[in-house]
Design a protein around this motif. Structure first.
Motif, PDB file in Angstrom:
ATOM      1  N   ARG A   1       0.827  -1.215   0.000  1.00  0.00           N
ATOM      2  CA  ARG A   1       0.000   0.000   0.000  1.00  0.00           C
ATOM      3  C   ARG A   1       0.855   1.256   0.000  1.00  0.00           C
ATOM      4  O   ARG A   1       0.555   2.234  -0.693  1.00  0.00           O
ATOM      5  CB  ARG A   1      -0.948  -0.004   1.191  1.00  0.00           C
ATOM      6  N   ALA A   2       1.915   1.246   0.779  1.00  0.00           N
ATOM      7  CA  ALA A   2       2.807   2.410   0.813  1.00  0.00           C
ATOM      8  C   ALA A   2       3.436   2.631  -0.556  1.00  0.00           C
ATOM      9  O   ALA A   2       3.521   3.762  -1.044  1.00  0.00           O
ATOM     10  CB  ALA A   2       3.878   2.220   1.881  1.00  0.00           C
ATOM     11  N   GLY A   3       3.873   1.542  -1.169  1.00  0.00           N
ATOM     12  CA  GLY A   3       4.481   1.640  -2.496  1.00  0.00           C
ATOM     13  C   GLY A   3       3.513   2.148  -3.535  1.00  0.00           C
ATOM     14  O   GLY A   3       3.836   3.035  -4.329  1.00  0.00           O
ATOM     15  N   HIS A   4       2.318   1.590  -3.529  1.00  0.00           N
ATOM     16  CA  HIS A   4       1.333   2.049  -4.497  1.00  0.00           C
ATOM     17  C   HIS A   4       0.960   3.502  -4.263  1.00  0.00           C
ATOM     18  O   HIS A   4       0.780   4.267  -5.214  1.00  0.00           O
ATOM     19  CB  HIS A   4       0.097   1.149  -4.480  1.00  0.00           C
ATOM     20  N   THR A   5       0.877   3.917  -3.020  1.00  0.00           N
ATOM     21  CA  THR A   5       0.561   5.309  -2.723  1.00  0.00           C
ATOM     22  C   THR A   5       1.653   6.228  -3.273  1.00  0.00           C
ATOM     23  O   THR A   5       1.373   7.175  -3.995  1.00  0.00           O
ATOM     24  CB  THR A   5       0.400   5.520  -1.206  1.00  0.00           C
ATOM     25  N   LEU A   6       2.882   5.935  -2.950  1.00  0.00           N
ATOM     26  CA  LEU A   6       3.986   6.791  -3.375  1.00  0.00           C
ATOM     27  C   LEU A   6       4.236   6.699  -4.876  1.00  0.00           C
ATOM     28  O   LEU A   6       4.235   7.703  -5.581  1.00  0.00           O
ATOM     29  CB  LEU A   6       5.262   6.416  -2.616  1.00  0.00           C
ATOM     30  N   CYS A   7       4.412   5.498  -5.356  1.00  0.00           N
ATOM     31  CA  CYS A   7       4.823   5.309  -6.749  1.00  0.00           C
ATOM     32  C   CYS A   7       3.730   5.685  -7.738  1.00  0.00           C
ATOM     33  O   CYS A   7       3.985   6.368  -8.728  1.00  0.00           O
ATOM     34  CB  CYS A   7       5.242   3.864  -6.987  1.00  0.00           C
ATOM     35  N   MET A   8       2.524   5.216  -7.478  1.00  0.00           N
ATOM     36  CA  MET A   8       1.438   5.470  -8.420  1.00  0.00           C
ATOM     37  C   MET A   8       1.122   6.958  -8.507  1.00  0.00           C
ATOM     38  O   MET A   8       0.870   7.477  -9.601  1.00  0.00           O
ATOM     39  CB  MET A   8       0.190   4.686  -8.020  1.00  0.00           C
TER      40      MET A   8
ATOM     41  N   LEU B   1       3.336   5.178 -17.159  1.00  0.00           N
ATOM     42  CA  LEU B   1       4.217   4.724 -16.079  1.00  0.00           C
ATOM     43  C   LEU B   1       3.447   4.093 -14.926  1.00  0.00           C
ATOM     44  O   LEU B   1       4.038   3.465 -14.058  1.00  0.00           O
ATOM     45  CB  LEU B   1       5.048   5.890 -15.535  1.00  0.00           C
ATOM     46  N   ALA B   2       2.122   4.253 -14.897  1.00  0.00           N
ATOM     47  CA  ALA B   2       1.308   3.729 -13.808  1.00  0.00           C
ATOM     48  C   ALA B   2       0.769   2.335 -14.109  1.00  0.00           C
ATOM     49  O   ALA B   2       0.036   1.770 -13.308  1.00  0.00           O
ATOM     50  CB  ALA B   2       0.152   4.678 -13.522  1.00  0.00           C
ATOM     51  N   LYS B   3       1.158   1.746 -15.219  1.00  0.00           N
ATOM     52  CA  LYS B   3       0.724   0.389 -15.538  1.00  0.00           C
ATOM     53  C   LYS B   3       1.510  -0.617 -14.709  1.00  0.00           C
ATOM     54  O   LYS B   3       2.702  -0.425 -14.434  1.00  0.00           O
ATOM     55  CB  LYS B   3       0.914   0.111 -17.025  1.00  0.00           C
ATOM     56  N   CYS B   4       0.847  -1.687 -14.302  1.00  0.00           N
ATOM     57  CA  CYS B   4       1.448  -2.685 -13.408  1.00  0.00           C
ATOM     58  C   CYS B   4       2.806  -3.179 -13.892  1.00  0.00           C
ATOM     59  O   CYS B   4       3.745  -3.295 -13.108  1.00  0.00           O
ATOM     60  CB  CYS B   4       0.508  -3.876 -13.243  1.00  0.00           C
ATOM     61  N   GLY B   5       2.919  -3.489 -15.176  1.00  0.00           N
ATOM     62  CA  GLY B   5       4.141  -4.071 -15.714  1.00  0.00           C
ATOM     63  C   GLY B   5       5.353  -3.164 -15.668  1.00  0.00           C
ATOM     64  O   GLY B   5       6.480  -3.629 -15.820  1.00  0.00           O
ATOM     65  N   VAL B   6       5.143  -1.881 -15.439  1.00  0.00           N
ATOM     66  CA  VAL B   6       6.279  -0.961 -15.355  1.00  0.00           C
ATOM     67  C   VAL B   6       7.161  -1.328 -14.169  1.00  0.00           C
ATOM     68  O   VAL B   6       8.379  -1.334 -14.269  1.00  0.00           O
ATOM     69  CB  VAL B   6       5.806   0.507 -15.288  1.00  0.00           C
ATOM     70  N   CYS B   7       6.555  -1.635 -13.034  1.00  0.00           N
ATOM     71  CA  CYS B   7       7.316  -1.985 -11.833  1.00  0.00           C
ATOM     72  C   CYS B   7       7.375  -3.490 -11.579  1.00  0.00           C
ATOM     73  O   CYS B   7       8.360  -3.991 -11.049  1.00  0.00           O
ATOM     74  CB  CYS B   7       6.706  -1.314 -10.600  1.00  0.00           C
TER      75      CYS B   7
END
Length: 137
Positions: A110-117, A127-133
């Protein structure tokens, strides 16, 4: 680039120094204090329903200020601002289901998705597509 305060205040994911088990295969650190080339982010605490690991090209993100992602925890157990040269603790030390964090940032995922997304959506929606990360590069 500096992030708005609301963004920095959310969750900090990429606090890897290359030695934490939840950040296996973190890559080689350089002598200039820039951290590893790449960080593999994988939960060691909240392992149920976890997708593939996330692969962070750390060096490619270094156009950002360090405090955009990194922070610490003060003696009062609250978030403290990043100070140049401080020891970088694993994000999962605080961002795990047992630490009592707000739901939005309560786990590494959740922290990662909050920050990264949030950042990726600001930069480019592609850049917000799942396969990017979540795709080993």
């Amino acid at each position: 680039m500096r992030f708005p305060s609301y963004f920095v205040a959310t969750a900090i994911l990429f606090a890897a120094c290359g030695t934490h088990p939840a950040l296996a295969d973190a890559g080689k650190e350089d002598s200039g204090g820039k951290g590893p080339e790449q960080v593999v982010i994988k939960s060691a605490i909240d392992t149920e329903k976890v997708a593939k690991p996330a692969y962070l090209p750390h060096r490619l993100h270094q156009w950002l200020d360090c405090d955009g992602c990194h922070h610490g925890k003060g003696p009062d157990k609250k978030k403290s601002a990043y100070v140049a040269g401080q020891k970088i603790e694993p994000c999962e030390a605080c961002h795990n289901s047992k630490a009592g964090m707000p739901e939005r940032i309560a786990t590494l995922k959740r922290a990662g998705h909050t920050l990264c997304m949030e950042c990726h959506l600001q930069q480019d929606k592609e850049l917000a597509k799942c396969g990017v990360c979540h795709n080993k590069k």
